[in-house]
Design an enzyme around this catalytic site. Structure first.
Site, PDB file in Angstrom:
ATOM      1  N   ASP A  17       0.799  -1.235   0.000  1.00 48.63           N
ATOM      2  CA  ASP A  17       0.000   0.000   0.000  1.00 48.63           C
ATOM      3  C   ASP A  17       0.829   1.283   0.000  1.00 48.63           C
ATOM      4  O   ASP A  17       1.756   1.430   0.807  1.00 48.63           O
ATOM      5  CB  ASP A  17      -0.887   0.063   1.239  1.00 48.63           C
ATOM      6  CG  ASP A  17      -1.735  -1.172   1.433  1.00 48.63           C
ATOM      7  OD1 ASP A  17      -1.692  -2.076   0.590  1.00 48.63           O
ATOM      8  OD2 ASP A  17      -2.440  -1.241   2.455  1.00 48.63           O
TER       9      ASP A  17
ATOM     10  N   GLU B 278     -10.763  -1.905   3.759  1.00 52.03           N
ATOM     11  CA  GLU B 278      -9.417  -1.424   4.086  1.00 52.03           C
ATOM     12  C   GLU B 278      -9.166  -0.070   3.428  1.00 52.03           C
ATOM     13  O   GLU B 278      -9.884   0.352   2.524  1.00 52.03           O
ATOM     14  CB  GLU B 278      -8.349  -2.414   3.591  1.00 52.03           C
ATOM     15  CG  GLU B 278      -8.415  -3.781   4.233  1.00 52.03           C
ATOM     16  CD  GLU B 278      -7.291  -4.694   3.759  1.00 52.03           C
ATOM     17  OE1 GLU B 278      -6.654  -5.314   4.630  1.00 52.03           O
ATOM     18  OE2 GLU B 278      -7.047  -4.780   2.547  1.00 52.03           O
TER      19      GLU B 278
END
Length: 502
Positions: free
Chosen positions: A40, A223
């Protein structure tokens, strides 16, 4: 006595082939770490003419492991400079995803003199707590920098938000909300998003939550949220970006979004059904850069949790999508019927070379582009008079092929990577992915960005987006554009090479 030289020769041959493979797949125009693992993007912020990218990073292996925040900077979102690791695991845990803000008014009190604090807000994940089966292993912490991100100090009173014994409690994205003079945090909590507010970045109050089983897709946990505002005809609308794994249209991980209103306390979606930012398999955990004003620029992790740890690279794994400028487009009769459009950043023009330009090209026979040295990195733009069925085929002399197409009968774009090259590392990689066309216009525009192991498709001014990886055994050298209807005409074609950024 001949065994040793033969062994050395074989060893060098193996090492050499691995090196060639690494070079073949390492992107020419996308950010990737120099070594190790990346997932990420985190803490993205624009400061004093410099874009900062932090990212989930395991510096010790090319698979997921103890998370750090890697760091890189750029003045144009194209050319990147690798920096030293910004955040390391400590006694509270490893450093999971989060965000960064510039505390201009020193609300946190962490500034010293005229040094404005850059504050990183992130989840700390205790591996020991998780292994012990506890429910208190994810908490929110902050660190701060007084030198523009060159180094960070950890806030001594961490964590700033302790988990209420929830196993999934993570990924804080923070921004300043002027109407209430408060910092707002979006936090992923299992199947929903929670919103918190704070006057000082250290003490937080829960305001509300949104989500649950009646909103969006829930095949996996929610998320990496992001809440941003975008103007349409002078009116502000809010977009809640929510990543989910699994559950995406192309299987595995993907990014859904919801458009609605936000008043500093509650987010109210106009529609609780999921809309998808990218219908390809390889754009996940995308969030926007902070401190960029009205322009919202997003980049995602260019991979998928289905196979990210087993793709055929070894020294490094994963990269970043091309940064994209976001906008809202009203597409229906309702005043609240919007789609989120994504377009590649204009800065790509800085690395664009001369290329092939054509107008009014008949597809009565396929149109061919051949580049002996390979197609990476390049950009192909097509403008079609009529939205008939067509295919754009990237191929090599091994008959490996990556197909981008449009089916007029189903009004769907598709990407077929079944015979794209190396696919046996995961059963779901060799697949065809589909995406809807959202407009009924007769004409159509296509924008393809091609790198050594990826293609990004932007159609109809970014209303339909697909991002897919590939791993051809040899570089693709040919593009073939063909149409089922021989009367199809390419109004304009632009094929241009892009300079390597490294």
């Amino acid at each position: 006595m001949q065994i040793r030289p033969l062994f050395i020769a074989i060893f060098l041959l193996i090492i050499g082939s691995k090196s060639i493979a690494q070079k073949q797949y390492r992107p020419a125009i996308h950010f990737t770490p120099p070594a190790g693992w990346m997932n990420d993007p985190n803490g993205m912020i624009y400061l004093n003419g410099v874009y900062h990218l932090f990212y989930q990073h395991n510096p010790n292996a090319s698979v997921w492991g103890p998370m750090h925040w890697g760091h890189a900077t750029s003045k144009d979102l194209i050319h990147w400079k690798h920096k030293k690791i910004a955040l390391y695991p400590d006694s509270l845990g490893t450093i999971f995803s989060g965000s960064a803000v510039l505390d201009k008014n020193n609300t946190s009190g962490l500034g010293v003199g005229n040094k404005v604090p850059l504050v990183a807000i992130y989840t700390q994940h205790s591996m020991e707590g998780e292994k012990a089966g506890r429910n208190d292993f994810q908490n929110q912490s902050i660190s701060y920098s007084l030198n523009g991100g060159k180094s960070f100090d950890t806030y001594k009173a961490n964590p700033i938000i302790k988990t209420p014994n929830l196993r999934d409690f993570r990924d804080p994205k923070v921004f300043w909300y002027e109407p209430t003079s408060r910092w707002i945090m979006s936090l992923a909590v299992g199947d929903h998003i929670e919103f918190y507010s704070s006057a000082n970045l250290k003490e937080w109050k829960k305001e509300s939550e949104v989500g649950g089983p009646t909103m969006g897709v829930h095949d996996g946990n929610w998320e990496c949220p992001d809440l941003i505002s975008l103007d349409v005809d002078g009116k502000k609308h809010w977009v809640l970006i929510v990543n989910v794994n699994p559950g995406a249209p192309a299987k595995g991980s993907g990014t859904q979004y919801f458009v609605g209103d936000f008043d500093g306390h509650y987010f109210k979606p106009y529609d609780r059904a999921a809309k998808w930012m990218d219908y390809g398999a390889d754009n996940y955990a995308g969030v926007t850069w902070s401190n960029t004003g009205d322009q919202k620029i997003l980049a995602g992790w260019m991979s998928n949790w289905l196979y990210a740890q087993v793709v055929p690279t070894e020294e490094w794994r994963s990269g970043l999508t091309i940064p994209r400028v976001l906008s809202l487009v009203q597409t229906g009769h309702s005043n609240n019927d919007f789609l989120l459009a994504s377009k590649p950043i204009q800065q790509l023009e800085k690395i664009t070379k001369e290329g092939i330009i054509g107008n009014n090209i008949s597809l009565s026979t396929p149109y061919l582009i051949y580049k002996k040295q390979g197609l990476a990195a390049s950009r192909l733009k097509l403008s079609l008079d009529t939205a008939n069925s067509f295919e754009i085929i990237l191929s090599n002399d091994l008959n490996e092929r990556f197909i981008i197409g449009y089916n007029h009968n189903t009004a769907q774009f598709y990407i077929d990577r079944i015979k794209s090259g190396i696919t046996n590392f995961h059963p779901d990689f060799a697949a065809t992915h589909f995406a809807p066309r959202f407009v009924k216009s007769q004409s159509m525009d296509i924008d393809l960005i091609i790198d050594k192991a990826s293609v990004e498709l932007f159609a109809d001014n970014g209303l339909t987006v697909m991002t897919d990886l590939f791993f051809s055994t040899k570089p693709y050298t040919k593009i073939e554009v063909r149409a089922a209807d021989k009367k199809t005409n390419i109004k304009s074609l632009r094929f241009k090479r892009l300079r390597n950024i490294f």
